[in-house]
Every structure is written in C-alpha cells, then in structure tokens.
Write a protein that holds these residues in place. Structure first.
Motif, PDB file in Angstrom:
ATOM      1  N   GLY A 122       8.396  -4.921  -0.757  1.00  0.00           N
ATOM      2  CA  GLY A 122       7.651  -3.723  -1.108  1.00  0.00           C
ATOM      3  C   GLY A 122       7.302  -2.859   0.076  1.00  0.00           C
ATOM      4  O   GLY A 122       6.828  -1.734  -0.084  1.00  0.00           O
ATOM      5  N   TYR A 123       7.505  -3.381   1.296  1.00  0.00           N
ATOM      6  CA  TYR A 123       7.250  -2.623   2.508  1.00  0.00           C
ATOM      7  C   TYR A 123       8.585  -2.133   3.077  1.00  0.00           C
ATOM      8  O   TYR A 123       9.623  -2.734   2.855  1.00  0.00           O
ATOM      9  CB  TYR A 123       6.537  -3.472   3.556  1.00  0.00           C
ATOM     10  N   GLY A 124       8.523  -1.084   3.853  1.00  0.00           N
ATOM     11  CA  GLY A 124       9.717  -0.608   4.522  1.00  0.00           C
ATOM     12  C   GLY A 124      10.051  -1.446   5.733  1.00  0.00           C
ATOM     13  O   GLY A 124       9.249  -2.272   6.192  1.00  0.00           O
ATOM     14  N   LEU A 125      11.237  -1.233   6.275  1.00  0.00           N
ATOM     15  CA  LEU A 125      11.690  -2.006   7.430  1.00  0.00           C
ATOM     16  C   LEU A 125      10.749  -1.864   8.617  1.00  0.00           C
ATOM     17  O   LEU A 125      10.453  -2.842   9.304  1.00  0.00           O
ATOM     18  CB  LEU A 125      13.104  -1.566   7.826  1.00  0.00           C
ATOM     19  N   THR A 126      10.258  -0.661   8.882  1.00  0.00           N
ATOM     20  CA  THR A 126       9.445  -0.451  10.079  1.00  0.00           C
ATOM     21  C   THR A 126       8.131  -1.228  10.036  1.00  0.00           C
ATOM     22  O   THR A 126       7.551  -1.523  11.088  1.00  0.00           O
ATOM     23  CB  THR A 126       9.142   1.043  10.265  1.00  0.00           C
ATOM     24  N   ALA A 127       7.659  -1.570   8.834  1.00  0.00           N
ATOM     25  CA  ALA A 127       6.377  -2.266   8.715  1.00  0.00           C
ATOM     26  C   ALA A 127       6.418  -3.668   9.288  1.00  0.00           C
ATOM     27  O   ALA A 127       5.366  -4.231   9.629  1.00  0.00           O
ATOM     28  CB  ALA A 127       5.936  -2.305   7.258  1.00  0.00           C
ATOM     29  N   VAL A 128       7.602  -4.269   9.412  1.00  0.00           N
ATOM     30  CA  VAL A 128       7.684  -5.654   9.849  1.00  0.00           C
ATOM     31  C   VAL A 128       7.514  -5.787  11.359  1.00  0.00           C
ATOM     32  O   VAL A 128       7.190  -6.869  11.862  1.00  0.00           O
ATOM     33  CB  VAL A 128       9.025  -6.290   9.407  1.00  0.00           C
ATOM     34  N   ALA A 160      15.170  -8.553  11.639  1.00  0.00           N
ATOM     35  CA  ALA A 160      13.964  -7.881  11.175  1.00  0.00           C
ATOM     36  C   ALA A 160      14.135  -7.393   9.744  1.00  0.00           C
ATOM     37  O   ALA A 160      13.198  -7.447   8.936  1.00  0.00           O
ATOM     38  CB  ALA A 160      13.632  -6.721  12.112  1.00  0.00           C
ATOM     39  N   LYS A 161      15.322  -6.932   9.416  1.00  0.00           N
ATOM     40  CA  LYS A 161      15.571  -6.441   8.065  1.00  0.00           C
ATOM     41  C   LYS A 161      15.421  -7.558   7.040  1.00  0.00           C
ATOM     42  O   LYS A 161      14.808  -7.376   5.979  1.00  0.00           O
ATOM     43  CB  LYS A 161      16.976  -5.830   7.980  1.00  0.00           C
ATOM     44  N   THR A 162      15.964  -8.737   7.357  1.00  0.00           N
ATOM     45  CA  THR A 162      15.842  -9.874   6.450  1.00  0.00           C
ATOM     46  C   THR A 162      14.392 -10.289   6.289  1.00  0.00           C
ATOM     47  O   THR A 162      13.928 -10.567   5.183  1.00  0.00           O
ATOM     48  CB  THR A 162      16.670 -11.062   6.975  1.00  0.00           C
ATOM     49  N   LEU A 163      13.652 -10.320   7.398  1.00  0.00           N
ATOM     50  CA  LEU A 163      12.246 -10.717   7.342  1.00  0.00           C
ATOM     51  C   LEU A 163      11.423  -9.707   6.558  1.00  0.00           C
ATOM     52  O   LEU A 163      10.508 -10.081   5.814  1.00  0.00           O
ATOM     53  CB  LEU A 163      11.691 -10.875   8.759  1.00  0.00           C
ATOM     54  N   ALA A 164      11.727  -8.416   6.727  1.00  0.00           N
ATOM     55  CA  ALA A 164      11.008  -7.398   5.974  1.00  0.00           C
ATOM     56  C   ALA A 164      11.236  -7.567   4.485  1.00  0.00           C
ATOM     57  O   ALA A 164      10.309  -7.455   3.671  1.00  0.00           O
ATOM     58  CB  ALA A 164      11.437  -6.006   6.435  1.00  0.00           C
TER      59      ALA A 164
END
Length: 297
Positions: free
Chosen positions: A168-174, A158-162
């Motif tokens: 420009g978005y935070g990790l939680t947005a993904v 998820a971190k890589t995809l974010a």
C-alpha cells in the motif's frame, strides 16, 4: 537468483510479534512488568523500586499492562490494591530473558574502568535496559516486517521489501525505515539496490521465535475472563526460522550466548521469577541510561 514469496501462514506469526513489541514498547513498561515478576506490589511500593518514575508515568503503564492481560489488579479494599503478574505475564518472562540476552550481546556498550583493577571493560547494563533498547530498535513501524522479509529471503531489493513489508506504500517509502535499520546495524546493503541482514540481524531469530510462540499460544483458562489484546489460536503450517514450528531449513548460525537456552520452537515454559539483582544489575540506578545514538543503542 529465484525469489519466492514467504510461506502464507507467516503473517500470522508476524502479527503476533508486532503486537507484542507494541505491548513492550512504551518506555518503562518493561521495568514495571519485571518489577512485579517476583511478588505482587501495592501502588506505593513501586516508588522505592523505580525511583525515577513519576506517579503520572506509573499509572498509565500499569493500565496499559493490565489491559494487555499481563498484569492483574486486585482490589481487597478501597485503599488496598495490588498489582501482580497474570499467568500470561509470567509466561512472558522467559521471552524477556531471550531479548535481554540478545541486547547484552549485540547492543553497544561504553568502556568503563573497573573500580578494582582500573582496566577498561564494557559497562554492565541492566537486563531491563537491554530489553528496552532492543525493543526500541524493533518496534518502529515497518522495522520488523522488513527484518522478517529479509530473514525469509536472505537478500531482497528495496522494491521487493516495499511490496512485501509495506503493502500500500510507494517504493520511496521503504528507504527511510531501511536506512534506520542500516544505521542500527541490523541490515546492510548488498549489491545493486539489494539488502540483507547483518550477523546481529540474523541473531534475532530466537528473539522473534520466542515472541511468536508466546503471542500465538492460547491464554490459560484462568485468564479467559480478562480482555485480550494478543494471542489467539496458534496458526498452522508455519515455516521459517522465526515461526513457532520447526523449519525444514536450518536457522542462521548465532553465537552460543544467544542459543544456550531451551529450543524456542514451542511456547517457553515459565521461568524463575526475576530477582531485583537481575533486573537492575547490582543496584537500582539513579536513572536508566538513555540511548546514546549510533549503531545498536
């Protein structure tokens, strides 16, 4: 496993794909586009072909598609105006065929009784409806960039995809778009915080390939006087199975139904006009079905 970034030219293809999906996404736009695929029509002639579409809904779609240079408005007299495909719009029809094929193969269908045999079988869905439903899965913001990134990497956290698909978005947005793609059956969790494409997600390769080829192809000279929202000079040095030039790596295996057509590594040639029987299955429906929820429709 070593993780490498996608090729630097890939965003050029991704931008063309997302803009094309935005073109097709407004509801009924595909129906209007395909309705004029075989002949130009006057405004009043749309009504018997799209009886559920209110007058207030038709005009914005025609304006939207005209501004995108896929439909042209020709005024012969103050009360004699026709709408027909531009050469750019005609070149989009083979791409719609690819999207419709994917939708017919992978989108859910209810079982209905055959009126002749009484045996339950999957319902027949109009190609335009399959396209509408497929685009509804792919057009939401961040959906296609996430799918694109997973296609390039195979598996990603998820971190890589974010970082890659949502800069420009935070990790939680993904997580919200990821959850939607999982619910739609295009992505599946893999390992600790990892994600990968499902079989239906991998089978989108020819869909994105065809869209990218159309979006990056130069417009014909006949259309250069019209404003353009899509396309431009083809990007160079592309790679990856969703790009518009061949990749060194083989594309994911997809069912024969999704690959039984000319190679999509170049701009698809204009195909035959859609017939009303192709557009609406066997007859014009009283109203197209609405997505029933659940995976893939």
């Amino acid at each position: 496993m070593a993780i490498t970034a996608p090729p630097p030219a890939t965003p050029n293809d991704l931008l063309g794909v997302t803009k094309t999906l935005d073109l097709l996404a407004p509801r009924w736009s595909v129906w209007v586009l395909m309705t004029v695929s075989s002949q130009s029509l006057r405004y009043a002639e749309f009504k018997p072909r799209l009886p559920w579409l209110a007058d207030g809904q038709l005009h914005p779609r025609l304006r939207h598609l005209t501004n995108a240079s896929v439909i042209e408005r020709t005024e012969y007299a103050p009360r004699h105006v026709t709408y027909g495909l531009t050469s750019r719009g005609a070149a989009l029809l083979p791409v719609l065929t690819v999207i419709a094929s994917w939708g017919d193969t992978y989108l859910e269908k209810e079982l209905v009784a055959n009126q002749h045999t009484g045996v339950a079988e999957p319902e027949r869905i109009a190609p335009a409806q399959n396209i509408d439903d497929a685009v509804a899965l792919l057009a939401p913001r961040h959906a296609t960039p996430i799918l694109w990134s997973l296609q390039a990497r195979g598996t990603a956290t998820a971190k890589t995809l974010a970082t890659e698909a949502m800069p420009g978005y935070g990790l939680t947005a993904v997580y919200k778009p990821l959850e939607r793609l999982v619910d739609d059956g295009l992505v599946t969790p893999s390992g600790t915080d990892g994600y990968q494409l499902t079989a239906s997600g991998r089978a989108l390769a020819p869909v994105f390939q065809a869209i990218s080829a159309w979006a990056t192809a130069p417009s014909p000279e006949a259309d250069t006087h019209r404003p353009r929202e899509l396309g431009g000079a083809p990007s160079r040095n592309r790679s990856g199975p969703w790009a518009t030039t061949p990749t060194r790596l083989p594309a994911p295996a997809v069912p024969a139904a999704a690959t039984a057509r000319p190679a999509l590594t170049t701009m698809p040639p204009p195909g035959p006009a859609w017939k009303s029987g192709d557009l609406f299955s066997h007859q014009i429906p009283a109203r197209p079905i609405s997505p029933a929820g659940g995976p893939l429709r």
